[in-house]
Structure formats: C-alpha cells, structure tokens
Design a protein around this motif. Structure first.
Motif, PDB file in Angstrom:
ATOM      1  N   VAL A  50       3.705  62.207   2.213  1.00  0.00           N
ATOM      2  CA  VAL A  50       4.881  61.839   1.415  1.00  0.00           C
ATOM      3  C   VAL A  50       6.162  62.074   2.210  1.00  0.00           C
ATOM      4  N   TYR A  51       6.223  63.183   2.952  1.00  0.00           N
ATOM      5  CA  TYR A  51       7.413  63.469   3.762  1.00  0.00           C
ATOM      6  C   TYR A  51       7.632  62.385   4.816  1.00  0.00           C
ATOM      7  N   LEU A  52       6.558  61.929   5.438  1.00  0.00           N
ATOM      8  CA  LEU A  52       6.684  60.943   6.508  1.00  0.00           C
ATOM      9  C   LEU A  52       6.984  59.541   5.992  1.00  0.00           C
ATOM     10  N   LEU A  53       6.480  59.196   4.794  1.00  0.00           N
ATOM     11  CA  LEU A  53       6.546  57.810   4.334  1.00  0.00           C
ATOM     12  C   LEU A  53       7.451  57.589   3.134  1.00  0.00           C
ATOM     13  N   CYS A  54       8.019  58.659   2.566  1.00  0.00           N
ATOM     14  CA  CYS A  54       8.750  58.478   1.307  1.00  0.00           C
ATOM     15  C   CYS A  54       9.959  57.568   1.457  1.00  0.00           C
ATOM     16  N   GLU A  55      10.626  57.613   2.596  1.00  0.00           N
ATOM     17  CA  GLU A  55      11.805  56.764   2.781  1.00  0.00           C
ATOM     18  C   GLU A  55      11.440  55.287   2.848  1.00  0.00           C
ATOM     19  N   LEU A  56      10.177  54.985   3.170  1.00  0.00           N
ATOM     20  CA  LEU A  56       9.752  53.591   3.222  1.00  0.00           C
ATOM     21  C   LEU A  56       9.497  53.011   1.837  1.00  0.00           C
ATOM     22  N   PHE A  57       9.170  53.876   0.866  1.00  0.00           N
ATOM     23  CA  PHE A  57       8.808  53.399  -0.468  1.00  0.00           C
ATOM     24  C   PHE A  57       9.834  53.731  -1.541  1.00  0.00           C
ATOM     25  N   SER A  58      10.756  54.635  -1.238  1.00  0.00           N
ATOM     26  CA  SER A  58      11.739  55.030  -2.245  1.00  0.00           C
ATOM     27  C   SER A  58      13.053  55.396  -1.575  1.00  0.00           C
ATOM     28  N   ASN A  59      14.139  54.994  -2.235  1.00  0.00           N
ATOM     29  CA  ASN A  59      15.468  55.356  -1.748  1.00  0.00           C
ATOM     30  C   ASN A  59      16.006  56.614  -2.429  1.00  0.00           C
ATOM     31  N   SER A  60      15.222  57.169  -3.330  1.00  0.00           N
ATOM     32  CA  SER A  60      15.650  58.339  -4.083  1.00  0.00           C
ATOM     33  C   SER A  60      15.230  59.621  -3.363  1.00  0.00           C
ATOM     34  N   TYR A  61      16.225  60.328  -2.835  1.00  0.00           N
ATOM     35  CA  TYR A  61      15.933  61.595  -2.163  1.00  0.00           C
ATOM     36  C   TYR A  61      15.418  62.631  -3.159  1.00  0.00           C
ATOM     37  N   ILE A  62      15.958  62.642  -4.360  1.00  0.00           N
ATOM     38  CA  ILE A  62      15.557  63.618  -5.375  1.00  0.00           C
ATOM     39  C   ILE A  62      14.083  63.438  -5.740  1.00  0.00           C
ATOM     40  N   ALA A  63      13.656  62.189  -5.916  1.00  0.00           N
ATOM     41  CA  ALA A  63      12.254  61.940  -6.269  1.00  0.00           C
ATOM     42  C   ALA A  63      11.325  62.394  -5.146  1.00  0.00           C
ATOM     43  N   CYS A  64      11.707  62.117  -3.908  1.00  0.00           N
ATOM     44  CA  CYS A  64      10.893  62.552  -2.769  1.00  0.00           C
ATOM     45  C   CYS A  64      10.839  64.067  -2.691  1.00  0.00           C
ATOM     46  N   MET A  65      11.992  64.719  -2.880  1.00  0.00           N
ATOM     47  CA  MET A  65      12.055  66.171  -2.787  1.00  0.00           C
ATOM     48  C   MET A  65      11.193  66.818  -3.865  1.00  0.00           C
ATOM     49  N   VAL A  66      11.304  66.347  -5.098  1.00  0.00           N
ATOM     50  CA  VAL A  66      10.525  66.924  -6.196  1.00  0.00           C
ATOM     51  C   VAL A  66       9.034  66.733  -5.955  1.00  0.00           C
ATOM     52  N   THR A  67       8.642  65.558  -5.489  1.00  0.00           N
ATOM     53  CA  THR A  67       7.223  65.291  -5.233  1.00  0.00           C
ATOM     54  C   THR A  67       6.673  66.213  -4.155  1.00  0.00           C
TER      55      THR A  67
END
Length: 205
Positions: A50-67
C-alpha cells in the motif's frame, strides 16, 4: 515449558540453537499453523505494498495513511500475541508489579517432542520479522532524501512498530545477558570445531 526472562532473572538461549538441534532430531518442515503463517506475512507485506502503490490508485493522503497505520497496527498485534507464540514458541510483554514498577518479560518455549516448532514456520517467521523492518528503514532514508516529509511519519511508525517486535523476539531468543556479537562468536566457534572434527574423522577413515 516456558523459560521466563525478565530484568531480574534471565536465562540465555542462543539464536542459532536450531542448527545444533537439527543434528539431534529429524527435520520438521511441515507448516503446522498455515493460518498464523499467512497472517504473519499478510499485514506487514500489505502495508509495504500500500505504501508503494497508494499514490497510483488514490490521491487522498489521509486514506493512504489510515490504511497503512491500520495494517501496521494489526501486524504488531498479530505478531506479538499470536504468530510468535504459535510459530516459534516465543512471546514477550510488559507487566506492572504491585509496587507500580514496569517489567519487560521475555519467554521461550523449550522444544519437546511433538511440541517442537516447525523448521519451515521458523524460517517464515524470522524472514518476515527481519526483512520488513529493513525495508521500512530504506523507505525512511528514501523519504528523507527525497524531501517527502508527509510520508516520513508513516515510515517512522512502520520502523517503530515492526522494529519493536524484532527487538522483542531477538531478546526472547538470545537472552538479555548476551549481546549479538558474543552469540555470533560462539556460533562460529562451534561451527569451526565441528568442521575440524569432521576433517579428522575423514583423515582417520
């Protein structure tokens, strides 16, 4: 039977005892706890993915951080309370006595008969336990040098949570009175002695 290791009472156990035990007992390569083995790697590997690929699938930093934080938290709980005990017979925790003093307790179960840990599970456990924190350390340097400050907090949490489990289980396995240098030196000495004896036996025969 469990060996208890606290700040007041410590019994040392070598990190490399598995190599010595292999010469005295048959190999146990079967995975006896497949669900525990799966979740030992699932949460920590998922957090890295998720850390490596989250920016490719979501622009929401908060959603990536919480996940990522949820995955890291689930991994910390599962490894500390479940997989370590089932896969390698180790556990550690903190307890407070009647005087309010905090004690760190490290325990290791001695292998006895059918209760001996599986060699395959042990390899999976230590591989996941060591490799993933090293990756988070690499991510920390990468985020620092690339000035991605917003990701640095997440990476530091990954290093802290997974590093805590790594440190705790090494203390369980090695014991608090021996440092890793003395353990490695002792292991190399035993290996050298074993090779020397084997060569002498071959020369005699």
């Amino acid at each position: 039977m469990l060996r208890q290791d606290s700040n007041d009472d410590t019994e040392d156990v070598s990190l490399f005892d598995a190599d010595d035990e292999m010469s005295r007992r048959p190999k146990r390569s079967k995975i006896k706890h497949p669900i525990a083995s799966f979740f030992h790697l699932f949460f920590r590997v998922s957090a890295i993915i998720v850390y490596l690929l989250c920016e490719l699938f979501s622009n929401s930093y908060i959603a990536c951080m919480v996940t990522i934080i949820l995955l890291l938290s689930c991994d910390f709980w599962a490894v500390k309370n479940v997989t370590g005990r089932l896969m390698v017979g180790l556990r550690w925790w903190n307890q407070v006595d009647d005087d309010g003093k905090s004690h760190w307790v490290f325990e290791a179960r001695k292998a006895q008969g059918k209760k001996a840990t599986s060699e395959a599970e042990s390899r999976i456990f230590w591989l996941g336990l060591i490799a993933c924190p090293l990756l988070w350390v690499i991510f920390a340097f990468s985020a620092l040098f690339s000035f991605k400050v917003k990701w640095l907090a997440i990476v530091i949490m990954g290093v802290a949570l997974q590093g805590a489990n790594l440190y705790g289980y090494i203390r369980c396995k090695v014991g608090s009175r021996k440092n890793l240098t003395s353990v490695a030196t002792s292991y190399l000495g035993r290996q050298l002695l074993r090779q020397t004896v084997a060569k002498e036996d071959q020369a005699v025969s």
